[in-house]
Design a protein around this motif. Structure first.
Motif, short mmCIF file in Angstrom:
data_model
loop_
_atom_site.label_atom_id
_atom_site.label_comp_id
_atom_site.label_asym_id
_atom_site.label_seq_id
_atom_site.Cartn_x
_atom_site.Cartn_y
_atom_site.Cartn_z
N VAL A 12 -2.25 16.96 32.59
CA VAL A 12 -3.02 18.20 32.51
C VAL A 12 -3.46 18.56 33.92
N ASP A 13 -3.25 19.81 34.32
CA ASP A 13 -3.63 20.28 35.65
C ASP A 13 -5.08 20.77 35.65
N LEU A 14 -5.88 20.19 36.54
CA LEU A 14 -7.27 20.60 36.72
C LEU A 14 -7.35 21.21 38.11
N THR A 15 -7.35 22.53 38.19
CA THR A 15 -7.17 23.24 39.45
C THR A 15 -8.42 24.00 39.85
N ALA A 16 -8.82 23.82 41.11
CA ALA A 16 -9.95 24.56 41.67
C ALA A 16 -9.51 25.27 42.93
N ARG A 17 -9.90 26.52 43.08
CA ARG A 17 -9.67 27.24 44.33
C ARG A 17 -10.72 26.80 45.36
N GLY A 36 -4.78 23.53 32.64
CA GLY A 36 -3.58 23.92 31.94
C GLY A 36 -2.53 22.82 31.97
N PRO A 37 -1.42 23.03 31.26
CA PRO A 37 -0.36 22.02 31.21
C PRO A 37 0.33 21.87 32.55
N GLY A 38 0.71 20.63 32.88
CA GLY A 38 1.39 20.39 34.15
C GLY A 38 2.13 19.06 34.16
N TYR A 83 10.82 13.15 20.87
CA TYR A 83 10.84 11.91 21.66
C TYR A 83 9.63 11.79 22.60
N ILE A 84 8.56 12.46 22.25
CA ILE A 84 7.31 12.31 22.99
C ILE A 84 6.46 11.27 22.28
N SER A 85 6.15 10.18 22.97
CA SER A 85 5.33 9.11 22.41
C SER A 85 3.86 9.42 22.64
N GLN A 86 3.04 9.16 21.62
CA GLN A 86 1.60 9.34 21.73
C GLN A 86 0.93 8.00 21.45
N VAL A 87 0.16 7.50 22.42
CA VAL A 87 -0.38 6.14 22.33
C VAL A 87 -1.89 6.14 22.50
N GLU A 88 -2.53 5.13 21.93
CA GLU A 88 -3.99 5.02 22.03
C GLU A 88 -4.44 4.26 23.26
N GLU A 89 -3.59 3.35 23.76
CA GLU A 89 -4.05 2.45 24.83
C GLU A 89 -4.06 3.09 26.22
N GLU A 90 -3.48 4.28 26.36
CA GLU A 90 -3.47 4.98 27.65
C GLU A 90 -3.94 6.42 27.46
N SER A 91 -4.63 6.95 28.44
CA SER A 91 -5.04 8.35 28.39
C SER A 91 -3.90 9.24 28.88
N THR A 92 -3.94 10.50 28.51
CA THR A 92 -2.98 11.47 29.03
C THR A 92 -3.22 11.65 30.53
N GLY A 93 -2.14 11.79 31.28
CA GLY A 93 -2.25 11.93 32.73
C GLY A 93 -2.99 13.20 33.13
N ALA A 94 -3.51 13.20 34.36
CA ALA A 94 -4.23 14.36 34.88
C ALA A 94 -3.93 14.53 36.37
N ALA A 95 -3.91 15.78 36.81
CA ALA A 95 -3.71 16.10 38.22
C ALA A 95 -4.91 16.89 38.73
N MET A 106 -3.33 20.76 47.68
CA MET A 106 -3.39 19.30 47.79
C MET A 106 -3.59 18.77 46.38
N ILE A 107 -2.86 17.68 46.04
CA ILE A 107 -2.84 17.20 44.66
C ILE A 107 -3.00 15.69 44.61
N VAL A 108 -3.84 15.23 43.69
CA VAL A 108 -3.93 13.80 43.36
C VAL A 108 -3.57 13.67 41.88
N VAL A 109 -2.55 12.84 41.59
CA VAL A 109 -2.08 12.69 40.22
C VAL A 109 -2.45 11.31 39.68
N SER A 110 -3.08 11.29 38.52
CA SER A 110 -3.31 10.05 37.77
C SER A 110 -2.37 10.08 36.58
N LEU A 111 -1.31 9.26 36.62
CA LEU A 111 -0.23 9.38 35.64
C LEU A 111 -0.63 9.04 34.22
N GLY A 112 -1.55 8.10 34.04
CA GLY A 112 -1.94 7.73 32.68
C GLY A 112 -0.74 7.28 31.87
N ALA A 113 -0.62 7.79 30.65
CA ALA A 113 0.41 7.34 29.70
C ALA A 113 1.83 7.53 30.23
#
Length: 301
Positions: A12-17, A36-38, A83-95, A106-113
């Motif tokens: 998920v993209d978390l974007t700030a100007r 939004g989605p990313g 073929y999208i796996s949904q798991v409890e042990e990992e969070s959805t990734g965020a950027a 400039m972007i920092v990505v936490s991949l998560g699941a």
């Protein structure tokens, strides 16, 4: 209709100007904020789907609000989610994305699941691979996912587009199984040791990558376009880009890759697919966001 399998990331993209990029220790008052989605894989899938491709996505998300949003967004874009796996042990990734007044980011990505996609989860999608015209992937997942995707595609005789972003150290043994490699200047430099600053250095870097066994190298060069070099050719070709008023350059490379995959799978020549992909990338930077900024076929026309 082009059939494409994308193995890659959803975040998920978390974007700030921001008026300017903060220095170390600096807090900047910015805004507005958008969510939004990313993720490179997701963005490339959306880019291809909006141009008319039948796209199957292979990724992994958490059993959380962001993961539910991911599935809804893929369905809305007409992308197969089987073929999208949904798991409890990992969070959805965020950027975490900062975009300045010049449209640079400039972007920092936490991949998560999606950073934990396994070989078994890739192999589960073999039926989709069998039916595909093109397999597309990036390096924004586990290397296990990348390796197993390339090996499965090679076994099935399917062409592979690898966008080596963000840079990870990948072996020459893996590179020689790649059909199309699409690095930007930075990634090409990290892969070859050549700083790409102009057409001459682009040729030098592309030639090194071909020597590793890649069939076709396409260096994306931002607003300058892309540089194409194929096996058997001594000299490559610069395919010019388009000058537009950029408001957000995030996701331009994803727009290029998704469009290139679509048009190539539709039967365009490599050069013609690059020309159209340059247009898609240029259009994408005239809008805010990543996946939401991907153009439709009517926009290109």
């Amino acid at each position: 209709m082009a059939k494409i399998v994308v193995v890659g990331s959803y975040v998920v993209d978390l974007t700030a100007r921001t008026p300017h990029m903060p220095k170390a220790g600096e807090t900047v008052l910015g805004g507005p904020f958008r969510m939004g989605p990313g993720g490179k894989g997701s963005n490339q899938a959306v880019a291809a789907a909006r141009l008319g491709a039948k796209v199957t996505m292979v990724t992994k998300v958490g059993k959380d609000l962001f993961g539910e949003d991911a599935l809804r967004n893929f369905t809305k874009e007409g992308i197969e989610t089987k073929y999208i796996s949904q798991v409890e042990e990992e969070s959805t990734g965020a950027a975490l994305i900062a975009v300045d007044d010049e449209g640079e980011n400039m972007i920092v990505v936490s991949l998560g699941a999606c950073g934990t996609i396994t070989e078994q989860e890739v192999l589960r999608a073999e039926d989709a691979f069998l039916d595909a015209d093109m397999i597309m992937l990036q390096l924004e997942t586990s290397l296990e996912a990348v390796t197993s995707t390339i090996n499965l595609a090679k076994k099935l005789g399917k062409p592979v587009i690898l966008n080596p972003a963000p840079y990870q150290n990948i072996s020459d043994d893996l590179l020689k199984k790649v059909t199309f490699l699409t690095p930007n200047e930075t990634e090409a430099g990290l892969l070859t040791g050549v700083e790409v600053t102009d057409e001459t250095t682009a040729q030098e870097a592309a030639a090194i990558l071909l020597s590793k066994g890649v069939e076709v190298v396409i260096l994306t060069l931002g607003k300058k376009g892309c540089y194409l070099l194929k096996q058997g050719e001594e000299q490559g070709k610069l395919i010019p880009g388009h000058v537009v008023k950029a408001v957000d350059t995030t996701g331009a490379g994803d727009a290029f890759n998704g469009a290139f995959a679509h048009f190539l799978a539709e039967g365009c020549t490599i050069e013609a697919a690059c020309v159209k992909a340059n247009k898609a990338a240029a259009l994408s930077v005239t809008k805010h966001g990543t996946a939401p900024a991907m153009p439709y076929l009517t926009d290109l026309e």
